[in-house]
Design a protein around this motif. Structure first.
Motif, PDB file in Angstrom:
ATOM      1  N   UNK A 255      24.512   6.348 -68.984  1.00  0.00           N
ATOM      2  CA  UNK A 255      25.582   6.934 -69.792  1.00  0.00           C
ATOM      3  C   UNK A 255      25.892   8.341 -69.289  1.00  0.00           C
ATOM      4  N   UNK A 256      27.167   8.684 -69.198  1.00  0.00           N
ATOM      5  CA  UNK A 256      27.580   9.999 -68.721  1.00  0.00           C
ATOM      6  C   UNK A 256      27.665  10.992 -69.870  1.00  0.00           C
ATOM      7  N   UNK A 257      27.877  12.257 -69.537  1.00  0.00           N
ATOM      8  CA  UNK A 257      28.035  13.282 -70.572  1.00  0.00           C
ATOM      9  C   UNK A 257      29.207  12.964 -71.502  1.00  0.00           C
ATOM     10  N   UNK A 258      30.206  12.272 -70.983  1.00  0.00           N
ATOM     11  CA  UNK A 258      31.360  11.924 -71.796  1.00  0.00           C
ATOM     12  C   UNK A 258      31.069  10.777 -72.755  1.00  0.00           C
ATOM     13  N   UNK A 259      29.914  10.130 -72.593  1.00  0.00           N
ATOM     14  CA  UNK A 259      29.567   8.981 -73.425  1.00  0.00           C
ATOM     15  C   UNK A 259      29.910   7.658 -72.790  1.00  0.00           C
ATOM     16  N   UNK A 260      30.516   7.675 -71.604  1.00  0.00           N
ATOM     17  CA  UNK A 260      30.890   6.435 -70.943  1.00  0.00           C
ATOM     18  C   UNK A 260      29.660   5.682 -70.462  1.00  0.00           C
ATOM     19  N   UNK A 261      29.627   4.382 -70.762  1.00  0.00           N
ATOM     20  CA  UNK A 261      28.541   3.520 -70.322  1.00  0.00           C
ATOM     21  C   UNK A 261      28.845   3.065 -68.904  1.00  0.00           C
ATOM     22  N   UNK A 262      28.113   3.627 -67.954  1.00  0.00           N
ATOM     23  CA  UNK A 262      28.383   3.378 -66.549  1.00  0.00           C
ATOM     24  C   UNK A 262      27.170   3.774 -65.733  1.00  0.00           C
ATOM     25  N   UNK A 263      27.118   3.329 -64.495  1.00  0.00           N
ATOM     26  CA  UNK A 263      26.056   3.768 -63.600  1.00  0.00           C
ATOM     27  C   UNK A 263      26.324   5.217 -63.210  1.00  0.00           C
ATOM     28  N   UNK A 264      25.322   6.069 -63.376  1.00  0.00           N
ATOM     29  CA  UNK A 264      25.511   7.496 -63.128  1.00  0.00           C
ATOM     30  C   UNK A 264      24.249   8.062 -62.494  1.00  0.00           C
ATOM     31  N   UNK A 265      24.399   9.155 -61.778  1.00  0.00           N
ATOM     32  CA  UNK A 265      23.270   9.795 -61.106  1.00  0.00           C
ATOM     33  C   UNK A 265      22.442  10.575 -62.124  1.00  0.00           C
ATOM     34  N   UNK A 266      21.471   9.908 -62.703  1.00  0.00           N
ATOM     35  CA  UNK A 266      20.585  10.537 -63.670  1.00  0.00           C
ATOM     36  C   UNK A 266      19.236  10.868 -63.062  1.00  0.00           C
ATOM     37  N   UNK A 267      18.294  11.314 -63.858  1.00  0.00           N
ATOM     38  CA  UNK A 267      16.977  11.703 -63.339  1.00  0.00           C
ATOM     39  C   UNK A 267      16.161  10.501 -62.868  1.00  0.00           C
ATOM     40  N   UNK A 268      15.405  10.698 -61.792  1.00  0.00           N
ATOM     41  CA  UNK A 268      14.483   9.657 -61.314  1.00  0.00           C
ATOM     42  C   UNK A 268      13.283   9.529 -62.249  1.00  0.00           C
ATOM     43  N   UNK A 269      12.968  10.582 -62.954  1.00  0.00           N
ATOM     44  CA  UNK A 269      11.866  10.591 -63.910  1.00  0.00           C
ATOM     45  C   UNK A 269      11.976  11.823 -64.783  1.00  0.00           C
ATOM     46  N   UNK A 270      11.185  11.840 -65.852  1.00  0.00           N
ATOM     47  CA  UNK A 270      11.203  12.962 -66.790  1.00  0.00           C
ATOM     48  C   UNK A 270       9.822  13.608 -66.852  1.00  0.00           C
ATOM     49  N   UNK A 271       9.782  14.881 -67.174  1.00  0.00           N
ATOM     50  CA  UNK A 271       8.508  15.548 -67.404  1.00  0.00           C
ATOM     51  C   UNK A 271       7.794  14.876 -68.576  1.00  0.00           C
ATOM     52  N   UNK A 276      15.207  13.535 -73.504  1.00  0.00           N
ATOM     53  CA  UNK A 276      16.610  13.910 -73.691  1.00  0.00           C
ATOM     54  C   UNK A 276      17.200  13.075 -74.815  1.00  0.00           C
ATOM     55  N   UNK A 277      17.849  13.740 -75.765  1.00  0.00           N
ATOM     56  CA  UNK A 277      18.363  13.043 -76.951  1.00  0.00           C
ATOM     57  C   UNK A 277      19.883  13.045 -76.976  1.00  0.00           C
ATOM     58  N   UNK A 278      20.504  14.224 -77.065  1.00  0.00           N
ATOM     59  CA  UNK A 278      21.955  14.312 -77.169  1.00  0.00           C
ATOM     60  C   UNK A 278      22.550  15.025 -75.957  1.00  0.00           C
ATOM     61  N   UNK A 279      23.777  14.595 -75.592  1.00  0.00           N
ATOM     62  CA  UNK A 279      24.536  15.245 -74.528  1.00  0.00           C
ATOM     63  C   UNK A 279      25.952  15.526 -75.032  1.00  0.00           C
ATOM     64  N   UNK A 280      26.460  16.711 -74.752  1.00  0.00           N
ATOM     65  CA  UNK A 280      27.812  17.104 -75.126  1.00  0.00           C
ATOM     66  C   UNK A 280      28.581  17.494 -73.875  1.00  0.00           C
ATOM     67  N   UNK A 281      29.635  16.768 -73.585  1.00  0.00           N
ATOM     68  CA  UNK A 281      30.416  17.018 -72.367  1.00  0.00           C
ATOM     69  C   UNK A 281      31.030  18.408 -72.362  1.00  0.00           C
ATOM     70  N   UNK A 282      31.527  18.867 -73.514  1.00  0.00           N
ATOM     71  CA  UNK A 282      32.312  20.104 -73.555  1.00  0.00           C
ATOM     72  C   UNK A 282      31.532  21.339 -73.967  1.00  0.00           C
ATOM     73  N   UNK A 283      30.325  21.189 -74.495  1.00  0.00           N
ATOM     74  CA  UNK A 283      29.554  22.344 -74.960  1.00  0.00           C
ATOM     75  C   UNK A 283      28.987  23.124 -73.785  1.00  0.00           C
ATOM     76  N   UNK A 284      29.214  24.438 -73.795  1.00  0.00           N
ATOM     77  CA  UNK A 284      28.611  25.278 -72.766  1.00  0.00           C
ATOM     78  C   UNK A 284      27.238  25.751 -73.223  1.00  0.00           C
ATOM     79  N   UNK A 285      26.661  26.672 -72.468  1.00  0.00           N
ATOM     80  CA  UNK A 285      25.268  27.071 -72.696  1.00  0.00           C
ATOM     81  C   UNK A 285      25.030  27.609 -74.101  1.00  0.00           C
ATOM     82  N   UNK A 286      25.941  28.396 -74.611  1.00  0.00           N
ATOM     83  CA  UNK A 286      25.779  28.930 -75.959  1.00  0.00           C
ATOM     84  C   UNK A 286      26.204  27.967 -77.035  1.00  0.00           C
ATOM     85  N   UNK A 287      27.251  27.196 -76.760  1.00  0.00           N
ATOM     86  CA  UNK A 287      27.771  26.261 -77.754  1.00  0.00           C
ATOM     87  C   UNK A 287      26.795  25.139 -78.079  1.00  0.00           C
ATOM     88  N   UNK A 288      25.872  24.835 -77.171  1.00  0.00           N
ATOM     89  CA  UNK A 288      24.897  23.783 -77.433  1.00  0.00           C
ATOM     90  C   UNK A 288      24.091  24.085 -78.692  1.00  0.00           C
TER      91      UNK A 288
END
Length: 352
Positions: A255-271, A276-288
């Motif tokens: 899933x992309x930041x826009x919410x589109x269900x598609x193949x996307x370049x995501x992480x190979x693994x997580x710490x 990761x829970x929520x993603x906002x396409x338009x929110x900048x560093x402070x708006x998050x």
């Protein structure tokens, strides 16, 4: 730990305590706030008491928190930053703030500061004859625990004597810094935010879940300085909790930041224990983290428990191919998220 200059107990108590009602909780747990990087600290170094008293997390979370942990961006994580955090944590232990468990809310570099503290706090507090803080989970908004290429650029330019002054001044203008000498000691915690440095700082696994909330909005020109998606300060590989610093375009491979269900370049693994829970396409560093709606918010992980129970109400949407003026395809969103901030979505959900 090394001792810092004496700070009165009254100052520590006054600086750490915020609200005191049941309203100031997440899922029945007291909330502790940890702010992000403060550029002004580098040019006008605050005193310890000023650091303890200042309120830098947005008002939305201040109204919902019991305490905060302040730190000075002119210092280093393994040095005075952690020493001052420790002094404040001792007061929280004495007060029993986390006797029923605490949830920590961080923004930006607060993620890295807390990772180091949480890796050592049990030993530090026990050695001081105190009970370690019972931390149920950490909510990381735009977390910089994996560093940022912006810090790497500043450190590299400042430390390289062969870089022409005009380039140093151009980079300095981006950051609002002075890079006139080759001495990087004045860069404070920016040295720890260098990607390679951040990813070698307190990386041992622990059992405290880190729930991640990431944005990809902000200044177009800054985006050009950071590989992959970013929020105009922190790259996705950091805010998502990816196990490697490679440039990625989403916190997910599906899933992309826009919410589109598609193949996307995501992480190979997580710490370890990073979600990761929520993603906002338009929110900048402070708006998050601010209480500011920036459009529909999508999700990576939902209906799971990691210290806290996460269960957002979701909805799907399809945009037909012929609507060429829009991004088309199938999308997934948090229901009603276009009218709420990321912070409000998180708080409301965890308190249902």
């Amino acid at each position: 730990m090394k001792t810092i200059k004496k700070i009165t107990q009254a100052a520590l108590v006054a600086g750490s305590m915020l609200a005191s009602s049941a309203f100031a909780q997440v899922a029945g747990h007291n909330v502790i706030l940890v702010h992000g990087f403060q550029m002004d600290d580098l040019s006008s170094k605050p005193s310890d008491e000023e650091v303890i008293h200042r309120q830098l997390i947005p008002e939305y979370w201040q109204q919902r928190a019991e305490a905060r942990l302040g730190w000075n961006s002119a210092e280093r994580v393994e040095g005075k930053i952690s020493e001052l955090i420790f002094q404040q944590a001792k007061q929280l232990s004495i007060q029993g703030t986390c006797s029923d468990g605490c949830v920590i809310v961080t923004h930006s570099t607060g993620d890295l500061v807390m990772r180091y503290f949480l890796a050592h706090q049990e030993m530090w507090l026990q050695d001081a004859g105190l009970q370690p803080l019972d931390i149920v989970a950490v909510l990381d908004f735009a977390g910089a625990g994996g560093g940022t290429e912006l810090a790497s650029l500043a450190v590299n330019v400042a430390s390289n004597g062969s870089v022409p002054d005009w380039i140093k001044q151009a980079v300095a203008g981006v950051f609002g810094l002075s890079l006139s000498s080759d001495d990087i000691s004045d860069l404070g915690v920016l040295q720890d935010l260098d990607v390679s440095a951040a990813r070698n700082l307190a990386m041992m696994p622990n059992d405290i879940p880190r729930l991640r909330f990431s944005g990809s909005g902000g200044n177009f020109l800054i985006h050009q300085l950071i590989p992959g998606a970013d929020d105009a300060v922190v790259p996705a590989h950091s805010s998502c909790g990816a196990s490697s610093p490679e440039g990625i375009d989403s916190c997910s491979n599906q899933v992309s930041y826009s919410g589109k269900l598609t193949s996307v370049n995501g992480p190979d693994g997580l710490l370890f224990n990073h979600f990761p829970v929520l993603m906002s396409k338009n929110a900048d560093h402070g708006q998050v983290i601010r209480d500011e709606a920036t459009g529909a918010v999508t999700y990576v992980n939902n209906n799971f428990s990691a210290g806290l129970d996460v269960d957002f109400e979701t909805e799907g949407k399809r945009v037909p191919w012929w609507q060429v003026w829009r991004e088309t395809g199938r999308f997934q969103f948090i229901k009603g998220s276009d009218a709420k901030s990321v912070s409000a979505l998180v708080y409301d959900n965890l308190n249902e």
